[in-house]
Design a protein around this motif. Structure first.
Motif: not given
Length: 74
Positions: A62-64, A66-74
């Motif tokens: 989830w963190i990977l 979020g950090v790489s794609v800047k997508k924290w929520w689906y």
């Protein structure tokens, strides 16, 4: 690789990690049900490792993502 390919791979890993977490939580519940009458610290620690392992893999992906794609929520 293009950004869309990386996003697709990370999305797939995220859903795989979600399935991983679900399986490990069910294993934790099943193990707790089986040792219900004979719980001691050692057995509880072993069962707790199941939940921690499932959650740690899920949080890592989830963190990977979020950090790489800047997508924290689906």
């Amino acid at each position: 690789m293009s950004k869309d390919t990386i996003e697709t791979i990370l999305e797939g890993l995220f859903w795989l990690a979600t399935a991983w977490l679900t399986v490990f939580l069910f294993l934790t519940i099943f193990a707790l049900a089986n040792i219900a009458g004979q719980m001691d610290e050692y057995k509880l620690a072993q069962v707790g490792k199941l939940a921690i392992l499932g959650l740690s893999v899920y949080l890592f992906v989830w963190i990977l993502r979020g950090v790489s794609v800047k997508k924290w929520w689906y």
